[in-house]
Design a protein around this motif. Structure first.
Motif, PDB file in Angstrom:
ATOM      1  N   ASN A   6      10.252   5.273   1.622  1.00  0.00           N
ATOM      2  CA  ASN A   6       9.469   6.370   2.181  1.00  0.00           C
ATOM      3  C   ASN A   6       9.464   7.537   1.212  1.00  0.00           C
ATOM      4  O   ASN A   6      10.483   8.194   1.025  1.00  0.00           O
ATOM      5  CB  ASN A   6      10.052   6.789   3.538  1.00  0.00           C
ATOM      6  N   HIS A  10       7.451   1.307  -5.493  1.00  0.00           N
ATOM      7  CA  HIS A  10       8.160   0.025  -5.490  1.00  0.00           C
ATOM      8  C   HIS A  10       7.927  -0.718  -6.800  1.00  0.00           C
ATOM      9  O   HIS A  10       8.855  -1.318  -7.363  1.00  0.00           O
ATOM     10  CB  HIS A  10       7.696  -0.817  -4.302  1.00  0.00           C
ATOM     11  N   GLU A  62       3.701   4.487  -1.955  1.00  0.00           N
ATOM     12  CA  GLU A  62       4.899   3.691  -1.689  1.00  0.00           C
ATOM     13  C   GLU A  62       4.873   2.374  -2.464  1.00  0.00           C
ATOM     14  O   GLU A  62       5.892   1.935  -3.015  1.00  0.00           O
ATOM     15  CB  GLU A  62       5.033   3.424  -0.190  1.00  0.00           C
TER      16      GLU A  62
END
Length: 234
Positions: free
Chosen positions: A2, A41, A37
């Motif tokens: 998050n 990643h 997000e």
């Protein structure tokens, strides 16, 4: 994962007025291609593959061409305490919300003191340089100047592998672009930056020669359309 959007960024320091380097069409496609997000990643996975997550977390780390700062979030998530970002676009930097220090500046003319940083990272910024090899050489020279002895560069850039050639071919199939929004977003971004993108992809030998003339190669991986390079200042 998050990414916090409500934490105020530190004061942005202006080395120069900057310029808006991204048009609305490119930015819209960029937002469609992946969420912050998802991008964070992706950056985390890359850095872990290169072993950056194992480095001393007290190192002074700067991401050049940092854009809206997703890579800065990844570095902070890995536990680094001193994280800074440099980009030429105030508009992109103002989209960042986090704890990293930001600078509006040209990465060909950094304002950091000599031998003052431990790690310099570039994820997809060098292929936007307008003039090769001159701009690349100037940028690498500045990176070498700013790094302390033994400091490292981490560079991830597009590379013309068979996989990337296949992606380019698929991007030209209009029916697939209509059926697959992510593909259309990628194709649009390539179209909007086609001049510098093709210039970069056409000079792999010269680019690698320059990288290895400024830094001692520690890792050099080419796969899935990317060059992943770690070099050390000797």
């Amino acid at each position: 994962m998050n990414i916090q959007q409500n934490e105020p960024a530190l004061q942005i320091e202006y080395w120069q007025p900057g310029m808006e380097c991204c048009d609305e069409i490119w930015e819209s496609a960029y937002r469609r291609f992946e969420t912050p997000e998802q991008e964070c990643h992706k950056f985390l996975k890359r850095l872990q593959q290169l072993g950056v997550d194992q480095w001393d977390k007290n190192l002074r780390v700067v991401e050049l061409f940092c854009g809206q700062g997703t890579g800065l979030h990844a570095l902070l998530e890995l536990g680094f305490h001193s994280v800074e970002g440099v980009d030429l676009s105030p508009h992109l930097l103002k989209q960042y919300q986090g704890a990293a220090q930001l600078y509006v500046g040209d990465c060909r003319e950094l304002k950091f003191e000599d031998h003052s940083r431990d790690v310099l990272i570039v994820q997809g910024g060098l292929h936007h340089l307008p003039i090769l090899p001159a701009d690349l050489e100037q940028t690498l020279s500045e990176m070498q100047r700013v790094l302390r002895p033994g400091g490292c560069v981490v560079i991830v850039e597009p590379w013309l592998t068979p996989f990337l050639r296949f992606v380019h071919a698929v991007c030209k199939i209009q029916v697939l672009r209509k059926l697959w929004p992510k593909l259309d977003a990628l194709a649009t971004m390539i179209e909007q930056e086609i001049t510098t993108y093709e210039q970069w992809l056409s000079q792999p030998e010269d680019i690698l020669a320059l990288l290895n003339s400024y830094f001692q190669s520690e890792q050099q991986k080419v796969a899935f359309g990317k060059l992943m390079y770690v070099g050390q200042k000797t």
